[in-house]
Design an enzyme around this catalytic site. Structure first.
Site, PDB file in Angstrom:
ATOM      1  N   ASP A 138       0.846  -1.196   0.000  1.00 39.37           N
ATOM      2  CA  ASP A 138       0.000   0.000   0.000  1.00 39.37           C
ATOM      3  C   ASP A 138       0.879   1.244   0.000  1.00 39.37           C
ATOM      4  O   ASP A 138       1.743   1.395   0.867  1.00 39.37           O
ATOM      5  CB  ASP A 138      -0.947   0.001   1.204  1.00 39.37           C
ATOM      6  CG  ASP A 138      -2.094   0.982   1.010  1.00 39.37           C
ATOM      7  OD1 ASP A 138      -2.417   1.303  -0.150  1.00 39.37           O
ATOM      8  OD2 ASP A 138      -2.675   1.420   2.019  1.00 39.37           O
ATOM      9  N   TYR A 140       1.186   5.670  -0.503  1.00 40.19           N
ATOM     10  CA  TYR A 140       0.659   6.844   0.201  1.00 40.19           C
ATOM     11  C   TYR A 140       0.706   8.012  -0.779  1.00 40.19           C
ATOM     12  O   TYR A 140       1.083   9.113  -0.439  1.00 40.19           O
ATOM     13  CB  TYR A 140       1.574   7.089   1.411  1.00 40.19           C
ATOM     14  CG  TYR A 140       1.009   7.898   2.546  1.00 40.19           C
ATOM     15  CD1 TYR A 140      -0.225   7.609   3.112  1.00 40.19           C
ATOM     16  CD2 TYR A 140       1.761   8.949   3.106  1.00 40.19           C
ATOM     17  CE1 TYR A 140      -0.706   8.342   4.183  1.00 40.19           C
ATOM     18  CE2 TYR A 140       1.281   9.684   4.181  1.00 40.19           C
ATOM     19  CZ  TYR A 140       0.046   9.368   4.721  1.00 40.19           C
ATOM     20  OH  TYR A 140      -0.427  10.088   5.799  1.00 40.19           O
ATOM     21  N   HIS A 145      -4.513  13.686   1.054  1.00 38.74           N
ATOM     22  CA  HIS A 145      -4.713  12.836   2.231  1.00 38.74           C
ATOM     23  C   HIS A 145      -3.488  12.908   3.145  1.00 38.74           C
ATOM     24  O   HIS A 145      -3.617  13.087   4.361  1.00 38.74           O
ATOM     25  CB  HIS A 145      -4.968  11.391   1.797  1.00 38.74           C
ATOM     26  CG  HIS A 145      -4.975  10.401   2.929  1.00 38.74           C
ATOM     27  ND1 HIS A 145      -6.028  10.294   3.820  1.00 38.74           N
ATOM     28  CD2 HIS A 145      -4.056   9.489   3.327  1.00 38.74           C
ATOM     29  CE1 HIS A 145      -5.751   9.348   4.706  1.00 38.74           C
ATOM     30  NE2 HIS A 145      -4.567   8.841   4.434  1.00 38.74           N
ATOM     31  N   ARG A 154       1.407  16.972  12.781  1.00 37.58           N
ATOM     32  CA  ARG A 154       2.488  17.981  12.714  1.00 37.58           C
ATOM     33  C   ARG A 154       1.957  19.195  11.952  1.00 37.58           C
ATOM     34  O   ARG A 154       2.224  19.344  10.754  1.00 37.58           O
ATOM     35  CB  ARG A 154       3.706  17.419  11.944  1.00 37.58           C
ATOM     36  CG  ARG A 154       4.349  16.174  12.518  1.00 37.58           C
ATOM     37  CD  ARG A 154       5.387  15.605  11.561  1.00 37.58           C
ATOM     38  NE  ARG A 154       4.809  15.204  10.277  1.00 37.58           N
ATOM     39  CZ  ARG A 154       4.267  14.010  10.024  1.00 37.58           C
ATOM     40  NH1 ARG A 154       4.264  13.093  10.945  1.00 37.58           N
ATOM     41  NH2 ARG A 154       3.742  13.747   8.839  1.00 37.58           N
ATOM     42  N   GLU A 210     -10.728   3.660   3.659  1.00 36.44           N
ATOM     43  CA  GLU A 210      -9.858   4.543   2.875  1.00 36.44           C
ATOM     44  C   GLU A 210     -10.166   4.313   1.402  1.00 36.44           C
ATOM     45  O   GLU A 210     -10.091   3.183   0.912  1.00 36.44           O
ATOM     46  CB  GLU A 210      -8.373   4.274   3.167  1.00 36.44           C
ATOM     47  CG  GLU A 210      -7.946   4.807   4.530  1.00 36.44           C
ATOM     48  CD  GLU A 210      -6.438   4.782   4.765  1.00 36.44           C
ATOM     49  OE1 GLU A 210      -5.728   4.051   4.033  1.00 36.44           O
ATOM     50  OE2 GLU A 210      -5.975   5.486   5.682  1.00 36.44           O
ATOM     51  N   GLU A 212      -9.312   4.133  -2.147  1.00 36.24           N
ATOM     52  CA  GLU A 212      -8.080   3.971  -2.926  1.00 36.24           C
ATOM     53  C   GLU A 212      -8.398   3.271  -4.244  1.00 36.24           C
ATOM     54  O   GLU A 212      -9.482   2.722  -4.433  1.00 36.24           O
ATOM     55  CB  GLU A 212      -7.053   3.116  -2.158  1.00 36.24           C
ATOM     56  CG  GLU A 212      -6.697   3.676  -0.795  1.00 36.24           C
ATOM     57  CD  GLU A 212      -5.443   3.038  -0.190  1.00 36.24           C
ATOM     58  OE1 GLU A 212      -4.622   2.467  -0.958  1.00 36.24           O
ATOM     59  OE2 GLU A 212      -5.285   3.116   1.046  1.00 36.24           O
ATOM     60  N   ASP A 244      -9.048   0.316   1.851  1.00 34.65           N
ATOM     61  CA  ASP A 244      -8.052  -0.061   2.861  1.00 34.65           C
ATOM     62  C   ASP A 244      -8.652   0.220   4.241  1.00 34.65           C
ATOM     63  O   ASP A 244      -8.480   1.294   4.807  1.00 34.65           O
ATOM     64  CB  ASP A 244      -6.773   0.759   2.631  1.00 34.65           C
ATOM     65  CG  ASP A 244      -5.710   0.478   3.684  1.00 34.65           C
ATOM     66  OD1 ASP A 244      -5.747  -0.611   4.287  1.00 34.65           O
ATOM     67  OD2 ASP A 244      -4.863   1.358   3.916  1.00 34.65           O
ATOM     68  N   ARG A 248      -8.410   3.262  13.402  1.00 36.10           N
ATOM     69  CA  ARG A 248      -7.600   4.439  13.737  1.00 36.10           C
ATOM     70  C   ARG A 248      -7.078   4.421  15.174  1.00 36.10           C
ATOM     71  O   ARG A 248      -5.990   4.938  15.438  1.00 36.10           O
ATOM     72  CB  ARG A 248      -8.418   5.712  13.514  1.00 36.10           C
ATOM     73  CG  ARG A 248      -8.935   5.894  12.094  1.00 36.10           C
ATOM     74  CD  ARG A 248      -7.813   5.946  11.082  1.00 36.10           C
ATOM     75  NE  ARG A 248      -8.321   6.194   9.733  1.00 36.10           N
ATOM     76  CZ  ARG A 248      -7.575   6.056   8.645  1.00 36.10           C
ATOM     77  NH1 ARG A 248      -6.319   5.665   8.731  1.00 36.10           N
ATOM     78  NH2 ARG A 248      -8.090   6.287   7.457  1.00 36.10           N
ATOM     79  N   GLN A 251      -4.215   2.050  15.176  1.00 31.90           N
ATOM     80  CA  GLN A 251      -3.138   2.629  14.348  1.00 31.90           C
ATOM     81  C   GLN A 251      -2.356   3.690  15.119  1.00 31.90           C
ATOM     82  O   GLN A 251      -1.129   3.720  15.097  1.00 31.90           O
ATOM     83  CB  GLN A 251      -3.761   3.247  13.089  1.00 31.90           C
ATOM     84  CG  GLN A 251      -2.741   3.702  12.052  1.00 31.90           C
ATOM     85  CD  GLN A 251      -3.418   4.310  10.808  1.00 31.90           C
ATOM     86  OE1 GLN A 251      -4.639   4.370  10.707  1.00 31.90           O
ATOM     87  NE2 GLN A 251      -2.611   4.754   9.871  1.00 31.90           N
ATOM     88  N   LYS A 264      -4.387  -2.316   9.982  1.00 34.91           N
ATOM     89  CA  LYS A 264      -4.705  -2.376   8.556  1.00 34.91           C
ATOM     90  C   LYS A 264      -4.873  -3.813   8.057  1.00 34.91           C
ATOM     91  O   LYS A 264      -5.477  -4.037   7.014  1.00 34.91           O
ATOM     92  CB  LYS A 264      -3.558  -1.753   7.749  1.00 34.91           C
ATOM     93  CG  LYS A 264      -3.259  -0.303   8.084  1.00 34.91           C
ATOM     94  CD  LYS A 264      -4.168   0.610   7.305  1.00 34.91           C
ATOM     95  CE  LYS A 264      -3.703   2.053   7.411  1.00 34.91           C
ATOM     96  NZ  LYS A 264      -4.498   2.931   6.570  1.00 34.91           N
ATOM     97  N   THR A 268      -8.753  -5.884   3.590  1.00 39.60           N
ATOM     98  CA  THR A 268      -8.663  -4.918   2.488  1.00 39.60           C
ATOM     99  C   THR A 268      -9.614  -5.457   1.432  1.00 39.60           C
ATOM    100  O   THR A 268      -9.520  -6.631   1.064  1.00 39.60           O
ATOM    101  CB  THR A 268      -7.234  -4.861   1.903  1.00 39.60           C
ATOM    102  OG1 THR A 268      -6.318  -4.572   2.957  1.00 39.60           O
ATOM    103  CG2 THR A 268      -7.112  -3.794   0.825  1.00 39.60           C
ATOM    104  N   THR A 371      -4.819   6.709  -0.029  1.00 37.76           N
ATOM    105  CA  THR A 371      -6.131   7.348   0.007  1.00 37.76           C
ATOM    106  C   THR A 371      -6.179   8.546  -0.936  1.00 37.76           C
ATOM    107  O   THR A 371      -5.306   9.411  -0.894  1.00 37.76           O
ATOM    108  CB  THR A 371      -6.452   7.796   1.450  1.00 37.76           C
ATOM    109  OG1 THR A 371      -6.267   6.674   2.298  1.00 37.76           O
ATOM    110  CG2 THR A 371      -7.872   8.299   1.564  1.00 37.76           C
ATOM    111  N   GLU A 385     -10.583  12.105   8.081  1.00 35.88           N
ATOM    112  CA  GLU A 385     -10.493  13.477   7.571  1.00 35.88           C
ATOM    113  C   GLU A 385     -11.854  14.172   7.608  1.00 35.88           C
ATOM    114  O   GLU A 385     -11.960  15.319   8.051  1.00 35.88           O
ATOM    115  CB  GLU A 385      -9.968  13.457   6.134  1.00 35.88           C
ATOM    116  CG  GLU A 385      -8.541  12.973   6.006  1.00 35.88           C
ATOM    117  CD  GLU A 385      -8.249  12.494   4.587  1.00 35.88           C
ATOM    118  OE1 GLU A 385      -7.875  13.327   3.758  1.00 35.88           O
ATOM    119  OE2 GLU A 385      -8.413  11.278   4.318  1.00 35.88           O
TER     120      GLU A 385
HETATM  121 CA    CA Z   1      -4.025   3.169   2.848  1.00 34.13          CA
END
Ligand code: CA
Length: 438
Positions: A138, A140, A145, A154, A210, A212, A244, A248, A251, A264, A268, A371, A385
């Protein structure tokens, strides 16, 4: 907004349902899928091609018509249910096969009465995974996203310093890959306590999807021999929708320092039809980046990739709760997004980077794009999100609200390609319902 695209008219098929405007599977699409007949107790997998609301079943086709000699042996692979070996056959043979199937299904074909015996209604089969997926990675590559999620952690520097230099990814599990239609069992796992107490083990309370796309690899490279960016397209077979599923709460606690693990790997899901590279060709577009001055290292860059490495694919996510279903309320549209505007890296770049260290890929390997959130808050591709980390509940037509998924919720993902110079093609759907933990 995205449904307003005008598309070219299909050349037409004698399978009437393929000519209905807005149909996912016109004669210009011809995706491959694997399934068994609901009446077949042995559940033996068969390969077919979607056309309208029907399937051209290749076992039945082989028994009702002679195969042209130039691809007799490769067609036999499909009849035997061997999708992976077929995927690795040269593009030239695949194109000849596609032309033959197009000829068989086109409106003018005088053999259509004979060929109709090879059709099966899609409603009469249970779809399986389209091929044997040996490995699943997978990525990113959805930059909006990555920015949205990065901001939660951050705020001053949402993207990690490597983001514009390489396609970030992690190795997933292919064992827990499921086709659309199967339930997703809510995972249990370890979660951090908020007040400094020891972590606890429970059913996830922040279960998410997610949005994807999946990329299926056509053939393998030898261990130690990277695939160059200029050759990478030869290794691309086709695409599907990919969800996916993500816990959370698990995670957030487990991800440091090695990235996603049990949050995860519980499921899937993918849509069952593989949309081929040939069907996607009319929707190729230039790689568009918001920061054109950003350098790309030579092993990830070539003229063709810049000119036509991206693909325009429209995406949407809908949600239907059990209560909405009971009340007869239609699924609620949560998100609309578009692939080429969401992905920072192209498929060729994912393939070139994945093998740049000599790692080998195999026919049937699956890559997730990451995502594919759009640039605006309402086009985000996950509940994390959309609900701003659980702080802003989403209101549904039933009067219910959601921050994350509840048991009985059904997540529906759609994808299609459309523009005025091409016939619209669709991916079908990826639909799965969340069920309680065992
Ligand atoms: Ca993903």
């Amino acid at each position: 907004m995205i449904k307003e695209h005008r598309a070219k008219k299909s050349r037409g098929s004698w399978v009437e349902s393929a000519n209905v405007e807005g149909c996912d599977f016109p004669i210009e699409n011809l995706p491959f899928g694997k399934y068994y007949l609901t009446a077949d107790v042995s559940k033996a997998g068969r390969i077919g091609i979607a056309i309208g609301d029907q399937i051209l079943d290749l076992i039945s086709l082989a028994s009702c018509i002679d195969t042209p000699s130039e691809f007799e042996s490769t067609f036999a692979l499909l009849v035997q249910g061997d999708m992976n070996t077929w995927m690795a056959t040269p593009d030239s043979i695949q194109m000849q096969f596609r032309s033959w199937i197009t000829h068989l299904l086109e409106k003018e074909n005088t053999l259509h009465k004979q060929l109709a015996s090879a059709l099966l209604p899609q409603a009469s089969v249970v779809m399986l995974l389209p091929c044997k997926v040996g490995d699943y990675t997978d990525f990113y590559s959805g930059i909006h996203h990555a920015t949205n999620v990065g901001k939660m952690l951050r705020p001053d520097a949402p993207l990690s310093p490597n983001y514009h230099w390489l396609p970030v990814g992690y190795h997933g599990r292919s064992s827990s890959l499921i086709p659309s239609g199967l339930p997703v069992i809510r995972p249990r796992g370890q979660t951090r306590a908020s007040d400094g107490k020891p972590p606890y083990f429970q059913a996830s309370r922040r279960l998410d999807y997610e949005l994807e796309l999946g990329v299926l690899i056509a053939k393998g490279n030898q261990l130690g021999t990277p695939i160059s960016i200029t050759q990478a397209e030869e290794y691309f077979f086709g695409m599907c929708i990919l969800n996916d599923w993500s816990a959370r709460d698990m995670q957030a606690w487990e991800a440091a320092p090695l990235g996603p693990f049990l949050a995860k790997s519980f499921a899937t899901s993918i849509s069952p039809w593989i949309i081929t590279k040939a069907a996607l060709a009319p929707f190729r577009t230039a790689l568009q980046r918001s920061d054109p001055k950003q350098a790309t290292l030579p092993y990830l860059d070539c003229v063709n990739n810049q000119a036509s490495g991206a693909i325009q694919i429209y995406l949407e996510v809908l949600l239907q709760t059990k209560e909405m279903q009971t009340a007869g309320l239609a699924p609620y549209l949560l998100t609309q997004s578009e692939y080429s505007g969401a992905a920072y890296w192209t498929i060729a770049q994912l393939i070139a980077h994945h093998t740049s260290n000599g790692c080998n890929v195999m026919a049937g390997d699956l890559f997730g794009t990451g995502t594919l959130s759009g640039p605006t808050p309402e086009s985000a591709g996950s509940l994390l999100e959309l609900s701003q980390g659980g702080k802003a509940p989403i209101s549904l037509p039933s009067g219910q609200t959601r921050t994350f998924l509840e048991d009985g919720d059904t997540v529906i993902m759609n994808a299609f390609c459309a523009h005025e110079n091409a016939v619209r093609i669709g991916f079908g759907q990826c639909i799965n319902t969340v069920v309680a933990s065992h």
